[in-house]
Scaffold this motif. Structure first.
Motif, PDB file in Angstrom:
ATOM      1  N   THR A  65       0.709  -1.138  -0.007  1.00  0.00           N
ATOM      2  CA  THR A  65       0.116  -0.083  -0.034  1.00  0.00           C
ATOM      3  C   THR A  65       0.817   1.254  -0.105  1.00  0.00           C
ATOM      4  O   THR A  65       0.658   2.162  -0.617  1.00  0.00           O
ATOM      5  N   GLU A  66       2.050   1.091   0.870  1.00  0.00           N
ATOM      6  CA  GLU A  66       3.012   2.506   0.919  1.00  0.00           C
ATOM      7  C   GLU A  66       3.380   2.607  -0.345  1.00  0.00           C
ATOM      8  O   GLU A  66       3.458   3.655  -0.840  1.00  0.00           O
ATOM      9  N   THR A 102      -0.690  -3.897  -6.139  1.00  0.00           N
ATOM     10  CA  THR A 102      -0.591  -5.420  -5.737  1.00  0.00           C
ATOM     11  C   THR A 102      -0.292  -6.181  -7.282  1.00  0.00           C
ATOM     12  O   THR A 102       0.841  -6.681  -7.254  1.00  0.00           O
ATOM     13  N   GLN A 148       1.126   4.308  -2.735  1.00  0.00           N
ATOM     14  CA  GLN A 148       1.054   5.536  -2.468  1.00  0.00           C
ATOM     15  C   GLN A 148       2.036   6.512  -3.028  1.00  0.00           C
ATOM     16  O   GLN A 148       2.001   7.458  -3.609  1.00  0.00           O
ATOM     17  N   ARG A 164       0.975  -8.463   8.232  1.00  0.00           N
ATOM     18  CA  ARG A 164       1.376  -7.669   7.103  1.00  0.00           C
ATOM     19  C   ARG A 164       2.523  -8.187   6.342  1.00  0.00           C
ATOM     20  O   ARG A 164       3.438  -9.001   6.881  1.00  0.00           O
ATOM     21  N   ARG A 195      -3.525   3.059  -7.296  1.00  0.00           N
ATOM     22  CA  ARG A 195      -4.490   2.307  -6.254  1.00  0.00           C
ATOM     23  C   ARG A 195      -4.038   0.918  -5.611  1.00  0.00           C
ATOM     24  O   ARG A 195      -3.071   0.577  -6.148  1.00  0.00           O
ATOM     25  N   SER A 196      -4.415   0.752  -4.695  1.00  0.00           N
ATOM     26  CA  SER A 196      -4.148  -0.488  -3.937  1.00  0.00           C
ATOM     27  C   SER A 196      -4.020  -1.820  -4.670  1.00  0.00           C
ATOM     28  O   SER A 196      -2.895  -2.521  -4.778  1.00  0.00           O
TER      29      SER A 196
END
Length: 140
Positions: A38-39, A52, A42, A75, A47-48
């Motif tokens: 996610t980082e 991925t 960003q 995580r 987008r997430s």
């Protein structure tokens, strides 16, 4: 900044990957402890779900791997592989050689002034980036 963008495109071409993937690898190579998917997304402004997919691509190419987060086993952290480090350094070798040649042509005085200037520019860039976390307002 155009030269930086051109160099990033050239690096991506040399590695046979997309520009976003090359920028992602730069972030991973600059963060030895790795980044969460996610980082990373960003930082790339994606987008997430896209992050991925990007991490899957880098992992399939042998450029990145997912590892357990050091303090939260729920995580994952994405880290660059040793293979990626070698491949990127090999791809950057011609650029680094040319930069060293240019630096070698500087007089000691020019080299000192250039080093001072670059440190000041780096500090200005860090300050600018830090202001983003304060809504663009400088301290004080």
């Amino acid at each position: 900044m155009q030269a930086n963008g051109e160099a990033t495109h050239s690096l991506a071409d040399r590695l046979g990957i997309g520009v976003n993937d090359a920028v992602a690898m730069d972030h991973l190579l600059s963060n030895a402890a790795g980044l969460g998917p996610t980082e990373l997304g960003q930082r790339l402004g994606i987008r997430s779900a896209s992050a991925t997919v990007l991490v899957d691509r880098l992992e399939s190419a042998g450029h990145a791997q997912r590892v357990a987060h050091p303090s939260d086993r729920r995580r994952q952290t994405v880290v660059a592989t040793d293979h990626a480090r070698v491949e990127v350094m090999d791809a950057l070798a011609p650029l680094l050689r040319r930069v060293e040649e240019a630096a070698g042509r500087l007089t000691p005085e020019e080299a000192g002034a250039t080093a001072t200037f670059l440190r000041q520019v780096a500090a200005a860039m860090r300050d600018y980036a830090a202001e983003a976390g304060t809504g663009g307002k400088a301290d004080g």
